[in-house]
Each structure stands twice: as C-alpha cells, then as structure tokens.
Design an enzyme around this catalytic site. Structure first.
Site, PDB file in Angstrom:
ATOM      1  N   GLU A 174       0.833  -1.205   0.000  1.00 23.13           N
ATOM      2  CA  GLU A 174       0.000   0.000   0.000  1.00 23.13           C
ATOM      3  C   GLU A 174       0.867   1.255   0.000  1.00 23.13           C
ATOM      4  O   GLU A 174       1.630   1.481   0.941  1.00 23.13           O
ATOM      5  CB  GLU A 174      -0.891   0.018   1.246  1.00 23.13           C
ATOM      6  CG  GLU A 174      -1.714   1.289   1.394  1.00 23.13           C
ATOM      7  CD  GLU A 174      -2.368   1.408   2.765  1.00 23.13           C
ATOM      8  OE1 GLU A 174      -3.403   2.080   2.865  1.00 23.13           O
ATOM      9  OE2 GLU A 174      -1.825   0.840   3.747  1.00 23.13           O
ATOM     10  N   ASP A 181      -5.609   2.661  -1.228  1.00 23.25           N
ATOM     11  CA  ASP A 181      -6.232   3.539  -0.248  1.00 23.25           C
ATOM     12  C   ASP A 181      -6.480   4.889  -0.907  1.00 23.25           C
ATOM     13  O   ASP A 181      -5.538   5.629  -1.224  1.00 23.25           O
ATOM     14  CB  ASP A 181      -5.332   3.689   0.983  1.00 23.25           C
ATOM     15  CG  ASP A 181      -6.020   4.392   2.136  1.00 23.25           C
ATOM     16  OD1 ASP A 181      -6.629   5.452   1.907  1.00 23.25           O
ATOM     17  OD2 ASP A 181      -5.947   3.878   3.266  1.00 23.25           O
ATOM     18  N   GLN A 187      -9.487   0.995   0.423  1.00 25.13           N
ATOM     19  CA  GLN A 187      -9.811   1.670   1.676  1.00 25.13           C
ATOM     20  C   GLN A 187     -10.201   3.113   1.393  1.00 25.13           C
ATOM     21  O   GLN A 187      -9.757   3.702   0.402  1.00 25.13           O
ATOM     22  CB  GLN A 187      -8.617   1.627   2.643  1.00 25.13           C
ATOM     23  CG  GLN A 187      -8.329   0.223   3.162  1.00 25.13           C
ATOM     24  CD  GLN A 187      -7.092   0.159   4.033  1.00 25.13           C
ATOM     25  OE1 GLN A 187      -6.090   0.810   3.768  1.00 25.13           O
ATOM     26  NE2 GLN A 187      -7.148  -0.657   5.072  1.00 25.13           N
ATOM     27  N   GLU A 206     -11.414   3.013   6.762  1.00 21.07           N
ATOM     28  CA  GLU A 206     -10.262   3.311   7.611  1.00 21.07           C
ATOM     29  C   GLU A 206     -10.202   4.819   7.861  1.00 21.07           C
ATOM     30  O   GLU A 206      -9.316   5.521   7.377  1.00 21.07           O
ATOM     31  CB  GLU A 206      -8.967   2.807   6.958  1.00 21.07           C
ATOM     32  CG  GLU A 206      -7.792   2.802   7.933  1.00 21.07           C
ATOM     33  CD  GLU A 206      -6.484   2.397   7.283  1.00 21.07           C
ATOM     34  OE1 GLU A 206      -5.700   1.700   7.937  1.00 21.07           O
ATOM     35  OE2 GLU A 206      -6.240   2.784   6.118  1.00 21.07           O
TER      36      GLU A 206
END
Length: 265
Positions: free
Chosen positions: A146, A181, A207, A243
């Site tokens: 990530e 993300d 996310q 998140e």
C-alpha cells in the site's frame, strides 16, 4: 455491490477492542479489518468474529517496534530474518481467522537517504515480498502492498502508485496485489478514478476516508458517490475498508453508508 469492512483500529473506539466486533455488526458491517491482531490469541479473535457473524478481511504483518515509531520492516536491510518470522506469524493468524489477505508494511527510510540507500531498500523490499507472496500462496492467501502518504507517515518507503506498480511487476507473483487507499492516493496524487481504472486488475483491497482530515467519507474533497459508481462499472465486488477517524461518535456518523446497508443511530 461493494462490501464494507469496519476498521476496528479506528472505528467504534467508544468500546473496548473485543466489543467493537459486535458494535460493527450491529451497525450493519459484514466484515472487519484492523492494524494488528497479535495482542490477542487467534482463538479469542475467532470467537469474536463468529459471535458477531463477521468476516475478517485484512490485517497487517507485525510492523517491528510500533511504539518506537517503526512502520514495517519489509524494506529494511538487515531485518530479513525478522521479516520472514513476521510472515510466518501473520499467516498463522490468517489461517486461523480465515482471512484471505495480509498487508506487508514497507517501513521507513533514513532521514536524508541517498540513492544507494534507496536502492538497498528497494532490493530488500522486492526480495522480501517475493518470499512473502510465495509463502502465502502455499496457503491460498494474498499479500498486499500500500502506498502511504508522506504527510501522515514521513519517510515511508512506498508512497506513490507508480512505484507500487513497478514493485508488483518486478516481484512477479500473482498473489502480490495492491491495497488501494483512496485517502492516501488523493493526498499524494489525486486523479483517483483514472488511477483506479489503470490499476484495477492489480487491486486486492480498497480503503476510504475523507480528505484531508481523515473523517467520514462524506466530508471533504473527495466525492465518494462518483468513485463508488465507477467501481461498480469496473465490476468491483470485493471489500472496501472504512479506515477513517470518526469526527464524533462512530454510529452517529454512518449516514453516508445507508446505501450499503449501514445503520446510523
């Protein structure tokens, strides 16, 4: 339809950790993720999942000394044995919790690192990820990487999408995939929909959070309904991890998730 997973390291912190599973289920979530499971036994976490009817969808490998500021060891030269041990431990939990994927945090580069230091980190990262992916493949699991923004995590080794894609290509293992993300990508690069489109076949998990404050996704500069619509058009039917840090009470801030089955207070 996408499936929403509550990140229990950030959501429902009004409750003790083991109570957050039931709180997430009661709010309409069907899956959970969190940073690390290692403070609890696999049996304890498995019981919490089963009692709440939730699926474990993601957690991180052991990150080194988190309290001392370490943020993973995957790219750290000289820590290879520790990384291999962390893979073994994470996969032990993944099997026990029926979790399909784990995230290997890259770690931090030294202040003022020169090009030779960066190259050493890169070589270590690639070798370690190849090992992790091959070990995970034996158990039918995926390993994720990530890019994380350098405002929240200065000196993090992996911070851009093209860097992550190059690593995936160099490692060359099909079960090494991208943890996309949208919060981190917006801060570093923006152009979220185009990045999603270009990298879609490599994405193993998504996310979300509002930008810039990392609160609920209906607050801030990202128009998530448009992003979700494009994900639907692309055929994404897997998990989206929530998140973010609630601006107030977690349950009170879930109105944004009504279309996905969430139940605000």
């Amino acid at each position: 339809m996408i499936r929403l997973a509550a990140n229990l390291s950030m959501l429902f912190t009004e409750h003790d950790f083991l109570e957050r599973f039931a709180a997430a289920a009661d709010a309409g979530f069907s899956g959970v993720e969190y940073l690390f499971p290692y403070a609890y036994s696999p049996d304890t976490l498995r019981s919490a999942l089963e009692a709440s009817g939730l699926q474990q969808v993601l957690f991180n490998l052991p990150p080194g000394d988190w309290e001392a500021g370490e943020r993973g060891v995957a790219s750290l030269p000289g820590r290879e044995a520790e990384f291999r041990d962390s893979v073994t431990e994470a996969l032990r939990y993944a099997v026990a919790l029926d979790c399909p994927r784990v995230h290997a945090m890259a770690g931090l580069i030294p202040e003022g690192a020169d090009e030779s230091t960066r190259q050493a980190h890169h070589a270590t990262y690639v070798a370690n990820l190849r090992f992790a992916a091959r070990e995970a493949a034996k158990l039918g699991r995926e390993v994720l990487i990530e890019p994380i923004n350098t405002r929240d995590m200065p000196r993090y080794f992996l911070s851009h999408q093209d860097q992550a894609m190059a690593v995936l290509q160099e490692v060359g293992e099909p079960n090494l995939r991208l943890q996309f993300d949208l919060y981190h990508c917006q801060i570093m690069e923006g152009d979220l929909v185009r990045h999603l489109e270009c990298q879609f076949e490599h994405i193993g998990h998504i996310q979300i959070a509002g930008v810039p404050e990392r609160h609920e996704p209906d607050v801030g500069e990202v128009h998530y309904p448009a992003v979700f619509e494009r994900l639907k058009e692309l055929g994404y039917v897997d998990w989206v991890g929530c998140e973010y840090r609630p601006a107030g009470n977690t349950r009170a801030g879930l109105a944004w998730g009504r279309p996905f089955g969430l139940r605000p207070e």
